[in-house]
Design an enzyme around this catalytic site. Structure first.
Site, mmCIF file in Angstrom:
data_model
loop_
_atom_site.group_PDB
_atom_site.id
_atom_site.type_symbol
_atom_site.label_atom_id
_atom_site.label_comp_id
_atom_site.label_asym_id
_atom_site.label_seq_id
_atom_site.Cartn_x
_atom_site.Cartn_y
_atom_site.Cartn_z
ATOM 1 N NE ARG A 116 -0.319 -0.166 4.933
ATOM 2 C CZ ARG A 116 -0.855 -0.188 6.144
ATOM 3 N NH1 ARG A 116 -2.157 -0.222 6.292
ATOM 4 N NH2 ARG A 116 -0.086 -0.213 7.211
ATOM 5 C CG ASP A 128 0.866 6.032 4.376
ATOM 6 O OD1 ASP A 128 0.117 5.042 4.498
ATOM 7 O OD2 ASP A 128 1.801 6.284 5.154
ATOM 8 C CE1 TYR A 163 7.507 3.656 -1.793
ATOM 9 C CE2 TYR A 163 9.139 1.957 -1.333
ATOM 10 C CZ TYR A 163 7.824 2.391 -1.344
ATOM 11 O OH TYR A 163 6.825 1.557 -0.905
ATOM 12 N NE ARG A 210 5.500 10.218 4.616
ATOM 13 C CZ ARG A 210 4.255 10.230 5.097
ATOM 14 N NH1 ARG A 210 3.418 9.244 4.791
ATOM 15 N NH2 ARG A 210 3.867 11.207 5.876
#
Lengths: 249, 249
Positions: free
Chosen positions: B50, B52, B110, B200
């Site tokens: 998933r 966010d 990422y 993050r």
């Protein structure tokens, strides 16, 4: 004192530049913030020209009057702190009291962006027009664009719902270029002024020539006819950017 | 038969990837379109993981099962015609029936984007994090990032609300580069898998080292402490992109 600001906005969520009852517009947001800063009185903001719903700006110019005692280098931040993120003030400077953002503009540059990617990236969807099914002949578009350079009556390239009486404008340059990295076709057009929807009708007409729906040779006749019906379709708003406004001083 | 698709989405208007009651999510939109195509039955979509709310994807991978008799080269268009513009299917292919988008993923890449511009462009506001007031020391961030390479217990870089038991992950590379044209700092990070909010928190921690709030030498201690409180703040969601998922076959 009179202030001039250069602003940028993402037109996606605006019903255009100009105030309209009940609609979210760029002018409304600017005047709302200035009213707050001035603690009450309405501060009228005048732009170089309005832009339609969905049309973007990277170099729109506005002016307004203020008697606030704010150091000049604080104005930009003071406005940006209160403005929504889809409008940004890029610079603010003091100008002569008779400066007028619309009347004193002697030239404008717009950009129109077509995305040639097979799939229209989600990140580009509001910022370029997707035309993947076609392979435009860009040389033909360039050739056609030459017919538009110079001073002409551009009635054929003006939306019919206009109150303007003088349809004569001068186009100084039209540059058509492919951005290979983005796989975009971009048109940059500069002139002394543009009629209502003129850039979008030129974009739509050149595009129709690019995909062979019209021919290069049609263009002089379209121009001379002074009849909107003969030009191509108005290209979508979200491919258009007001990039620069030129003043004489 | 089982199908695998690579998809891209602008996370701005989604409450993340995964279905949540009453929320607009990427999975919901995908399953809604597949249900329409299959005229009724729910088609479950499984993603590599998933993302966010606000997080973007340029190379998310999903799988689903279908018995529709649709030529393989029509799948992409059939899905894109019905999907909203903020999700695009980039490719669709048939895979083995035991392929699993999450369990078979052996690596992910990422990207994290900081905008260093003085004014955050309206066109970038949802796609990068604005950090203009700081001048990060990028060499220091690079040096610190080297401490994270390899196999470690990344408990310090995992949001506390997780059900995961095994915090050991391997980071293969972290590249920090300035995109001069865009005036952005970008971090590209690849590894065999990432914990909840791990990218993050790494971005936030390296950023704090870049602006001198933490030092390069703090990093080994943060890592060894296995305590989330010692790492930096979780960097905002809208700077993050899931770029690539790697499978072993």
């Amino acid at each position: 004192m009179r202030l001039r600001a250069i602003i940028s906005y993402d037109g996606s969520a605006f019903s255009g530049y100009q105030v309209q009852p009940g609609k979210r517009t760029v002018q409304l947001e600017l005047e709302r913030v200035l009213q707050t800063m001035h603690k009450g009185p309405i501060v009228k903001v005048v732009a170089s020209g309005r832009t339609d719903a969905g049309v973007h700006a990277t170099g729109q110019v506005i002016h307004f009057d203020s008697e606030l005692t704010l150091p000049m280098d604080r104005w930009r931040t003071a406005l940006n702190v209160q403005l929504p993120g889809d409008i940004r003030v890029l610079s603010v400077e003091q100008v002569q009291n008779d400066f007028h953002a619309r009347y004193n503009a002697v030239g404008k540059t717009y950009r129109y962006i077509w995305s040639l990617n097979e799939v229209h990236s989600p990140f580009e969807r509001n910022y370029s027009v997707h035309v993947d099914r076609y392979k435009p002949n860009i040389e033909r578009m360039k050739e056609a664009s030459n017919h538009l350079l110079g001073t002409h009556d551009f009635s054929s390239f003006c939306a019919s719902n206009t109150s303007v009486k003088d349809f004569v404008r001068t186009i100084d340059s039209i540059r058509l270029e492919v951005d290979k990295e983005m796989n975009q076709l971009q048109m940059e057009i500069s002139g002394n002024g543009f009629l209502y929807n003129m850039v979008r009708i030129i974009a739509g007409t050149l595009w129709e020539i690019g995909i062979g729906k019209k021919s290069v040779e049609d263009l002089p006749a379209i121009l001379q006819s002074c009849d909107r019906k003969n030009a191509g379709k108005t290209a979508p708003a979200h491919g258009l950017y007001l990039e620069k406004v030129v003043y004489s001083e």
